[in-house]
Design an enzyme around this catalytic site. Sequence first.
Site, short mmCIF file in Angstrom:
data_model
loop_
_atom_site.label_atom_id
_atom_site.label_comp_id
_atom_site.label_asym_id
_atom_site.label_seq_id
_atom_site.Cartn_x
_atom_site.Cartn_y
_atom_site.Cartn_z
N LYS A 102 -0.69 10.91 8.09
CA LYS A 102 -1.45 10.27 7.00
C LYS A 102 -1.69 8.80 7.31
CE LYS A 102 0.83 8.74 3.24
NZ LYS A 102 0.64 7.34 2.79
N ASN A 103 -0.63 8.10 7.71
CA ASN A 103 -0.75 6.64 7.85
C ASN A 103 -1.46 6.21 9.13
OD1 ASN A 103 0.35 6.33 5.37
ND2 ASN A 103 2.41 5.78 6.09
N ARG B 292 -3.67 2.32 -2.43
CA ARG B 292 -3.62 0.95 -1.93
C ARG B 292 -4.24 0.81 -0.54
NH1 ARG B 292 -0.39 -2.57 -3.93
NH2 ARG B 292 -0.23 -3.43 -1.86
N CYS C 286 2.86 -1.40 -7.30
CA CYS C 286 2.98 0.06 -7.38
C CYS C 286 4.44 0.40 -7.56
CB CYS C 286 2.38 0.74 -6.17
SG CYS C 286 3.39 0.66 -4.72
N ARG D 147 4.07 -5.39 -3.46
CA ARG D 147 3.14 -5.14 -2.34
C ARG D 147 1.87 -6.00 -2.33
NH1 ARG D 147 2.80 1.24 -1.41
NH2 ARG D 147 2.24 0.59 0.69
N PRO D 148 2.04 -7.31 -2.19
CA PRO D 148 0.87 -8.18 -2.11
C PRO D 148 0.10 -7.98 -0.79
CG PRO D 148 2.87 -9.44 -1.74
CD PRO D 148 3.30 -8.03 -2.08
N VAL D 149 -1.14 -8.53 -0.73
CA VAL D 149 -1.94 -8.43 0.50
C VAL D 149 -2.30 -9.83 1.01
CG1 VAL D 149 -2.87 -6.12 0.11
CG2 VAL D 149 -4.06 -8.08 -0.87
N ASP D 150 -1.43 -10.81 0.67
CA ASP D 150 -1.71 -12.20 1.05
C ASP D 150 -1.84 -12.38 2.56
OD1 ASP D 150 1.15 -11.50 0.67
OD2 ASP D 150 1.49 -13.46 1.57
N GLN D 151 -1.15 -11.56 3.34
CA GLN D 151 -1.21 -11.74 4.80
C GLN D 151 -2.54 -11.26 5.38
OE1 GLN D 151 1.29 -13.49 6.41
NE2 GLN D 151 1.83 -13.73 4.25
N ASP E 145 9.97 4.98 5.00
CA ASP E 145 9.36 6.22 4.50
C ASP E 145 10.28 7.43 4.67
OD1 ASP E 145 7.14 4.80 3.77
OD2 ASP E 145 5.92 5.39 5.49
N ILE F 163 12.66 -3.08 3.09
CA ILE F 163 11.21 -3.28 3.15
C ILE F 163 10.58 -3.42 1.76
CG2 ILE F 163 9.01 -2.39 4.06
CD1 ILE F 163 10.95 -2.99 6.32
N ARG G 23 -0.47 13.76 -2.40
CA ARG G 23 -1.17 12.62 -1.82
C ARG G 23 -0.90 12.52 -0.32
NH1 ARG G 23 -0.60 6.96 -4.63
NH2 ARG G 23 -1.56 6.58 -2.62
N1 EPU Z 1 3.80 -7.67 2.39
C1 EPU Z 1 3.50 -8.89 1.85
N2 EPU Z 1 2.23 -9.39 2.03
C2 EPU Z 1 1.27 -8.72 2.70
C3 EPU Z 1 1.59 -7.47 3.26
C4 EPU Z 1 2.86 -6.96 3.10
O1 EPU Z 1 4.34 -9.52 1.22
O2 EPU Z 1 0.14 -9.24 2.81
C5 EPU Z 1 5.16 -7.13 2.25
C6 EPU Z 1 5.17 -5.84 1.40
O3 EPU Z 1 5.23 -6.13 0.02
C7 EPU Z 1 6.41 -5.16 1.91
C8 EPU Z 1 6.43 -5.53 3.40
O4 EPU Z 1 5.62 -6.69 3.51
O5 EPU Z 1 7.56 -5.67 1.30
C9 EPU Z 1 5.89 -4.47 4.33
O6 EPU Z 1 4.68 -3.96 3.83
P1 EPU Z 1 3.53 -3.37 4.76
O7 EPU Z 1 2.33 -4.21 4.59
O8 EPU Z 1 4.04 -3.10 6.12
O9 EPU Z 1 3.26 -1.96 4.03
P2 EPU Z 1 1.86 -1.27 3.91
O10 EPU Z 1 1.08 -1.57 5.10
O11 EPU Z 1 1.30 -1.53 2.56
C10 EPU Z 1 2.48 0.92 5.20
C11 EPU Z 1 2.48 2.39 4.88
C12 EPU Z 1 3.62 2.68 3.90
C13 EPU Z 1 4.93 2.27 4.57
C14 EPU Z 1 4.87 0.77 4.96
C15 EPU Z 1 6.10 0.31 5.71
C16 EPU Z 1 0.17 3.00 5.12
C17 EPU Z 1 -1.11 3.42 4.49
N3 EPU Z 1 1.20 2.76 4.31
O12 EPU Z 1 2.27 0.26 3.95
O13 EPU Z 1 3.62 4.08 3.69
O14 EPU Z 1 6.01 2.48 3.69
O15 EPU Z 1 3.72 0.55 5.79
O16 EPU Z 1 6.30 1.05 6.85
O17 EPU Z 1 0.25 2.89 6.34
C18 EPU Z 1 4.09 6.07 2.53
O18 EPU Z 1 3.46 6.67 3.41
O19 EPU Z 1 4.78 6.66 1.65
C19 EPU Z 1 4.01 4.61 2.48
C20 EPU Z 1 4.33 3.91 1.40
#
Ligand code: EPU
Length: 416
Positions: A22-23, A92, A116, A121-125, A304, A326, A396
């Site tokens: 999926k990911n 997301r 969620c 889970r912010p997207v600031d980066q 995960d 995480i 999902r």
């Molecule tokens: N984070 C920030 N700012 C950002 C981005 C991330 O603070 O701009 C923080 C997040 O809040 C979190 C950490 O950094 O605490 C890591 O988050 P990451 O961005 O790596 O997670 P993601 O990309 O949103 C993906 C997977 C998740 C998986 C995580 C960690 C996808 C679509 N989703 O999420 O998968 O848990 O990486 O490996 O690839 C799942 O499949 O059940 C799932 C939640």
Amino acid sequence: MDKLLITGGHRLNGDIVISGAKNAALPILCAGLLSADDVVLSNVPSLQDVNTMLKLLRQMGLRVTQENGITTLNGQGIDKLEAPYDMVKTMRASILVLGPLLARFGEAKVSLPGGCAIGSRPVDQHIKGLRAMGAEITIEAGYIHAKAKRLKGARIVTDMITVTGTENLLMAATLAEGETVLENAAREPEVTDLANLLVAMGAKIEGIGTDRLVIQGCDSLHGAEHTVIADRIETATFLCAVAATGGDITLKNTRSDILDVALDKLREAGVVLTTGPDWIRAQMSSRPKAVSFRTTEYPGFPTDMQAQFMALDCVASGSSRVTETIFENRFMHVQEMNRLGAKIEIDGHTAIINGVDKLVGAPVMATDLRASASLVIAGMAAEGETLIDRIYHLDRGYDRMEVKLSAVGAQIQRLK
Ligand code: EPU
């Protein structure tokens, strides 16, 4: 709303074919936005998040055809550069359209994802990286509005390791002017799979699989064919199931080399594992031994898989400590497992699990994708009947999980 009724206590025996990840599939589908040519994909899993992503991409004008297990994307007619709130709030990963749209069309409007169940889970980066590449980004009325005539290569060091952040910036950098260096990049196999597709599309990327990706931007990308990598989380979920119930299963169309830490933990729990180039056999004939772990980024223990291993620890001999590093709120399954008779206490980011001789079936509620999978495992290991509500979370991210498990001896019924 569908529910799953599980009658526990059955050992698992037989073969299961693993689906595409999926990911990996979600960012790879978004990569279809980067080219006007055909991107031809096989091993795209059949699950709800993929359907949601395809619906979003079709709304943007991406042409999608699915025939005989092949998904073909064509990005020639993209005419809507927007991901609306009603789509982003259900998934997301919709944020993954931001980088490709901005890079190819110079503009994108994407709803800001909210929090969620598993954390804020912010997207600031993602935003910080795109700004470093010259994008003008405003956040207004809940939307990220990004503009850039042409993105410019930059050196970007993310504050933390982010999987979708790395993927978004990597896709954006392929069409930027000049060189982009992504430091502190995520090394997850799904990032590597995306990078391999991008290279097949003509992108110039060095350092694939490492935490430093160096990308030379191109003017355009062409079409390509690609097979989505096996789902390591689905694989490990079934391995935890057999560890908790006992039995002998062989998982096919999968890979063991991207699951080292999880496989080590399963061996520690007493599972006998044998592996081949594309299969893993797991034999379990005793009660599992408790295993402790701490989630970290790849190649460490995956967040995960935290909930599914906890299900195994619930029925193991001995006690264990599980630390989640995480996501701040990824212990929602604990209260539900305790309803089945588990003995778990939470101390901050650590759960302390005292294994019990047996769990007893009860009605429980799924709260997020991996929590749902852990409750299926706990229900299969429990005595009597477990009824799991809200299993849309499971649909999902797992490709017909109950069908695959029933075929190897589990007693699981979907109630409509
Ligand atoms: N984070 C920030 N700012 C950002 C981005 C991330 O603070 O701009 C923080 C997040 O809040 C979190 C950490 O950094 O605490 C890591 O988050 P990451 O961005 O790596 O997670 P993601 O990309 O949103 C993906 C997977 C998740 C998986 C995580 C960690 C996808 C679509 N989703 O999420 O998968 O848990 O990486 O490996 O690839 C799942 O499949 O059940 C799932 C939640």
